[in-house]
Design an enzyme around this catalytic site. Sequence first.
Site, PDB file in Angstrom:
ATOM      1  N   GLU A   8      55.463  -8.215  -7.595  1.00 24.55           N
ATOM      2  CA  GLU A   8      55.398  -8.888  -8.906  1.00 24.55           C
ATOM      3  C   GLU A   8      54.629  -8.040  -9.920  1.00 24.55           C
ATOM      4  O   GLU A   8      53.690  -8.504 -10.571  1.00 24.55           O
ATOM      5  CB  GLU A   8      54.792 -10.280  -8.749  1.00 24.55           C
TER       6      GLU A   8
ATOM      7  N   GLU B   4      59.812 -13.262  -1.013  1.00 20.52           N
ATOM      8  CA  GLU B   4      58.760 -14.288  -1.001  1.00 20.52           C
ATOM      9  C   GLU B   4      59.389 -15.623  -1.370  1.00 20.52           C
ATOM     10  O   GLU B   4      60.190 -15.701  -2.307  1.00 20.52           O
ATOM     11  CB  GLU B   4      57.656 -13.897  -1.990  1.00 20.52           C
TER      12      GLU B   4
HETATM   13  C1  GAL Z   1      53.275 -15.202  -5.675  1.00 22.12           C
HETATM   14  C2  GAL Z   1      52.456 -13.946  -5.410  1.00 22.12           C
HETATM   15  C3  GAL Z   1      51.535 -14.136  -4.226  1.00 22.12           C
HETATM   16  C4  GAL Z   1      50.800 -15.425  -4.353  1.00 22.12           C
HETATM   17  C5  GAL Z   1      51.790 -16.546  -4.456  1.00 22.12           C
HETATM   18  C6  GAL Z   1      51.116 -17.894  -4.490  1.00 22.12           C
HETATM   19  O1  GAL Z   1      53.880 -15.190  -6.919  1.00 22.12           O
HETATM   20  O2  GAL Z   1      53.307 -12.869  -5.145  1.00 22.12           O
HETATM   21  O3  GAL Z   1      50.622 -13.077  -4.155  1.00 22.12           O
HETATM   22  O4  GAL Z   1      50.002 -15.373  -5.483  1.00 22.12           O
HETATM   23  O5  GAL Z   1      52.535 -16.373  -5.632  1.00 22.12           O
HETATM   24  O6  GAL Z   1      52.049 -18.906  -4.667  1.00 22.12           O
END
Ligand code: GAL
Length: 798
Positions: free
Chosen positions: A412, A489
């Site tokens: 991100e 993710e």
């Molecule tokens: C994502 C990020 C992670 C964590 C997660 C929490 O966007 O890549 O590091 O922050 O959100 O929901």
Amino acid sequence: MTRILYVFLFFLLSTASFGQNQRQISFNEGWSFSLADELQFRREAYNDSKWKQVSLPHDWSILSDFGSQFPAGNAGGALPGGVGWYRKSFQVATKDKGQHISIHFGGAYRYTEVWINGQYLGKHTNGYLSFSHDLSPYLYYGGKTNVIAVRVDNSQQPNSRWYSGSGIYRDVYLRYQQQTHFFSEETFVSTPTVSAKKATVRIQSQVHNPGNKKLQVELRLLDATGKPVATGKVDLRTDKIDHTLTLDKPQLWDVDSPELYSLHMLVRDMQGNELNAQTQRVGIRSIAFDVERGFSLNGKPLKILGVCLHHDLGALGAAFNKSAAKRQLLMMKAMGVNAIRTAHNPPATEVLDLCDELGILVYNEAFDMWQKKKNKFDYSQDFKEHHLTDLAAFVKRDRNHPSVFMWSIGNEIREQFDSTGTVLTKEMANFVKALDNTRPVTAALTETNYVKNFIAQAEALDVLGFNYKFEDYDKLPKEFKNVPLIASETTSGLQTRGVYDALHDTIQFWPASSKDKFVTNGNADFTVSAYDNVAAYWGTSHERAWLEVKKRDFLAGIFVWTGFDYLGEPVPYPYPARSSYYGIVDLAGFPKDVYYMYQSEWTDKDVLHLLPHWNWKSGDIVDVWAYYNNADEVELFLNGKSLGKSSKTDDRLHAAWKVPFVAGEIKVVKYKNGRAVQEAVKRTAGAAAKLKTRITHDDFKTGDARDLYFVEVELIDEKGEAVLHEDIEISFQGSAGVEILGTDNGFQADLRGLSNPARKTFKGKALAIVRVGDAATTKTLLIKSKLGDITVPLEKNK
Ligand code: GAL
């Protein structure tokens, strides 16, 4: 026609070890430590006799109670940073004069400066990468004592979106070698061809050869029984080796059978004297990505079933311990995981060793930010000067692990929103490929308007990773026609183990939208219900995320955020919440219910898991769920009376009933072809009467002097039923030589420091992490509570 875009055939090396004429010794014990910061500490003659004695790996932050005063904030774990100094005295034998002697740090957070005998050796900036220094020119030999001084500076805060820890938090060792030796980081082995019948193995390396002597390199590949399966000899003409061995009928490294070979590399002078040797474990396997069918391993399609993991080890903080990491990985593997993503930094190399051994693929990630910051003092301030040297150190360190199957250059990254993202992506992707052209390079992106994603538009990545927003998955193959895709993710579901709020039929988002930093209608006690129905607004439930990835073959797989709760980032609450709610397993290592949803979907093990507990108020309507597999349907009984059958659907991965509470017992029975095959029961529990303990050690043994015992304590009533409605204070005390390293109960807003030997149970559970020192004779643990003292032997698995 199916396009195979990336086919990577590998013959890979793993952990390096060393033969005769050389040795590598652990340098973890016997350090002195101070949290003061004075320049005179670097001096050889400084008297540190009053300092605290510590052994490494060491994290000073985790030793504190949690507090709101620390500048890392609750997002950084609500623990202190600061500056710490480490000093160690040691002697080197006269016979070792003339050897090349170097010190190797597995990792230290954060800025780390090293002095030997008052001589400055340099500063290391990346808190997650290994580094080393040549000590030879400055050492004293014979009786005179050498002093190494290390200053670790983690005072600039905030510098991380999660808990970093502070100090020399990974292993340190000294390496003694002949002046003529392999540059181990230059060793790279790959296979141009692999089939069931044959593998060709290309071994590249470099020898440090002062005086340009004539040398010969011998290569021997041994199978798991020690039998040589391929050998070769090379006369060294330059300092470089580039040699190919051929191997018949290779035993392939796979997630189900992680076969490992070992490669012995020897360098000899022309008289045949061995000067240096390197032994490395080897895994042979091929990987491929396909735009339509996803990923395959050794030619067979394999959906990536992964979790993201941060680096902390719960109550141990960042202080690395191999048996604690093994405990985590075995729990994930038992759930059905075949891959992990190292969010968002290079892991300890021992994690990769474990993944090689256990058969777990690794999505290995370098950075959470580039030059645009996410926190005031984060790595962005070092990026410009160090990103390429750091990437080189990262890839060279890890490219010989068979488990590593992708390189991620970022998560991100802010530059995805402007054209600098395109430039940097091209630069870094090409840089990584020049060091390793056998694995795909990826990045984890987040952006609804993908056409405007400047990292994706660089067209330099081999696989595109997308975080969250499953609603957009079907747009992706249209936008990116020739690039394989992975759900890098997903989820960000929120749960506290053992907490069950009345269920709502739709998912709740906490916080509800980008306008809210924290939840405003949350629970007053900082808990989140463990029914899988709460998520951050950018995420979704575990079931939904998996259903969306499961049905799309073009997605190579999933990485769930996250396998374990971790320190820091306590969405959805402000302080006193201080650790995350995202884990499938809590911080102490107790699975939340959704663990069994994954196990029922991702494994063939017979799963039947019933929730919640059966202690409610008369008249409460309770949502009862069951996760199961290998069956057609399940039936619920309340005090012997059927409440009907239920089953999973295309859209729901659990069975469900609404039950008016009556004390007694609920029982779920699983049917296959009309036959009852498994059942699970929950009974109304009485008052807490006893402590039940479970000691795990054997499974997590790594053969390391720092192997740990994990002592799990559970409250039970007179009849043995688990008690969740009452919690009590307990304390742990080891017999002589038995050390309590940490305690935990998995509750995200418990402010007592995790190194404290006293802990209140949470929803009936607590954990102690125990180390048995060499000198310990009795090896017992005393557990004190109002229910009476119990002494547990620390000898074997219970
Ligand atoms: C994502 C990020 C992670 C964590 C997660 C929490 O966007 O890549 O590091 O922050 O959100 O929901």
